[in-house]
Scaffold this motif. Structure first.
Motif, mmCIF file in Angstrom:
data_model
loop_
_atom_site.group_PDB
_atom_site.id
_atom_site.type_symbol
_atom_site.label_atom_id
_atom_site.label_comp_id
_atom_site.label_asym_id
_atom_site.label_seq_id
_atom_site.Cartn_x
_atom_site.Cartn_y
_atom_site.Cartn_z
ATOM 1 N N HIS A 1 2.233 1.664 2.917
ATOM 2 C CA HIS A 1 1.714 0.974 1.737
ATOM 3 C C HIS A 1 0.749 -0.152 2.081
ATOM 4 C CE1 HIS A 1 1.738 -1.825 -1.685
ATOM 5 N NE2 HIS A 1 1.898 -0.745 -2.421
ATOM 6 N N SER A 2 1.085 -0.970 3.076
ATOM 7 C CA SER A 2 0.260 -2.138 3.403
ATOM 8 C C SER A 2 0.670 -2.695 4.762
ATOM 9 C CB SER A 2 0.419 -3.222 2.326
ATOM 10 O OG SER A 2 1.773 -3.573 2.154
ATOM 11 N N THR A 3 -0.068 -3.707 5.210
ATOM 12 C CA THR A 3 0.219 -4.297 6.521
ATOM 13 C C THR A 3 1.448 -5.196 6.503
ATOM 14 O OG1 THR A 3 -1.327 -6.098 6.044
ATOM 15 C CG2 THR A 3 -2.188 -4.204 7.259
ATOM 16 N N SER A 4 1.904 -5.577 5.319
ATOM 17 C CA SER A 4 3.094 -6.419 5.215
ATOM 18 C C SER A 4 3.874 -6.033 3.962
ATOM 19 C CB SER A 4 2.711 -7.909 5.165
ATOM 20 O OG SER A 4 1.875 -8.161 4.050
ATOM 21 N N VAL A 5 5.105 -6.485 3.876
ATOM 22 C CA VAL A 5 5.944 -6.190 2.713
ATOM 23 C C VAL A 5 5.345 -6.895 1.495
ATOM 24 C CG1 VAL A 5 8.239 -6.427 1.706
ATOM 25 C CG2 VAL A 5 7.985 -5.985 4.159
ATOM 26 N N PRO A 6 5.131 -6.177 0.376
ATOM 27 C CA PRO A 6 4.602 -6.829 -0.830
ATOM 28 C C PRO A 6 5.480 -7.999 -1.259
ATOM 29 C CG PRO A 6 4.548 -4.445 -1.067
ATOM 30 C CD PRO A 6 5.321 -4.728 0.186
ATOM 31 N N ALA A 7 4.849 -9.047 -1.780
ATOM 32 C CA ALA A 7 5.577 -10.268 -2.134
ATOM 33 C C ALA A 7 6.668 -10.014 -3.164
ATOM 34 C CB ALA A 7 4.597 -11.328 -2.654
ATOM 35 N N ASP A 8 6.415 -9.133 -4.141
ATOM 36 C CA ASP A 8 7.442 -8.894 -5.158
ATOM 37 C C ASP A 8 8.625 -8.097 -4.612
ATOM 38 O OD1 ASP A 8 5.748 -6.717 -4.970
ATOM 39 O OD2 ASP A 8 5.521 -6.429 -7.130
#
Length: 201
Positions: free
Chosen positions: A136-143
Motif C-alpha cells: 500500500h505505501s512506504t509506511s503504515v497509514p496514520a488512520d
C-alpha cells in the motif's frame, strides 16, 4: 514495522504501563494487526515489500487487476503452459500499457493502450509475470496506526479492574478475535477499515 507501539498506547490512554507487561502488549498489538489484515483482506499488511516477481492469470481482456503496487520494473506475458517470455511490455500511453488509478498510489490495474503489442492479457494460468514493489505505501497509514492504538487501548481498559488504572490487573487478561471484532464495532473503527478493504472478484 508494528502498526503501533506501547508508547503510543500509553499516550492515548494517558497512563504509564509497567515495563513487565511489554511482551503482553506486543502480543496484543500483533493480534490486532492480524485482525486488521484479515478484515481488510491484506495478507501482507500495508507496508511495501522489497521488489519481487509475482504471477497472475490472464483474463483475455484489455484491463487486468493485480495486487496493489507502488512501482513496477517489468511486465511480461508468458507462453501458455511455460515460463518463456512471449511479450515484454513497456509502460506508457504511447507504448503497451498504463497503470491505474492515475496520479496516486497504490495502484492495482494494468490497462493496455491502443498501441500495445498485444490485444489482450492472454488468457491462461500464470500468464502474466510482473516485477514490482508491492503493498500500500512506504509506511503504515496514520488512520490504521490510530485504529490499532485504539483497539489495543480498549483491550487494556477492559483488562483493568475497578475502572481505575492498575497495571497489575493486566496479567491474566487475554483476548480473542471475537473480542477484537466486538471492540472494533463498539468504538466505530470499522468504517475506517472498510476504506482499506480489498475485494477479490
Amino acid at each position: 514495522m508494528a502498526y503501533t507501539t506501547k508508547s503510543k498506547i500509553e499516550n492515548y490512554l494517558a497512563i504509564d504501563i509497567d515495563s513487565s507487561f511489554a511482551d503482553q502488549i506486543s502480543d496484543w498489538i500483533s493480534a490486532v494487526e492480524s485482525y486488521i489484515n484479515n478484515y481488510t483482506g491484506r495478507k501482507d499488511g500495508f507496508e511495501n515489500s522489497a521488489a519481487s516477481v509475482r504471477y497472475f492469470d490472464g483474463n483475455g481482456e484489455t484491463e487486468i487487476d493485480i495486487d496493489e503496487f507502488t512501482s513496477l520494473s517489468s511486465v511480461e506475458i508468458l507462453e501458455a503452459n511455460g515460463d518463456d517470455v512471449e511479450w515484454a511490455l513497456t509502460e506508457g500511453l504511447e507504448n503497451d500499457y498504463i497503470t491505474y488509478p492515475y496520479n496516486k498510489t497504490p495502484q492495482y490495474r494494468l490497462i493496455l493502450t491502443p498501441n500495445a503489442s498485444v490485444g489482450a492479457w492472454y488468457k491462461g494460468k500464470k500468464r502474466i509475470k510482473v516485477k514490482g514493489v508491492w503493498g500500500h505505501s512506504t509506511s503504515v497509514p496514520a488512520d490504521i496506526e490510530l485504529v490499532t492504538t485504539m483497539l489495543v487501548a480498549s483491550i487494556i481498559e477492559k483488562g483493568l479492574k475497578g475502572g481505575k488504572v492498575k497495571t497489575e490487573s493486566l496479567g491474566d487478561y487475554s483476548v480473542t478475535y471475537a473480542d477484537i471484532n466486538e471492540t472494533a464495532q463498539a468504538i466505530g473503527v470499522k468504517k475506517i477499515l472498510d476504506a482499506y478493504k480489498i475485494y477479490k472478484l
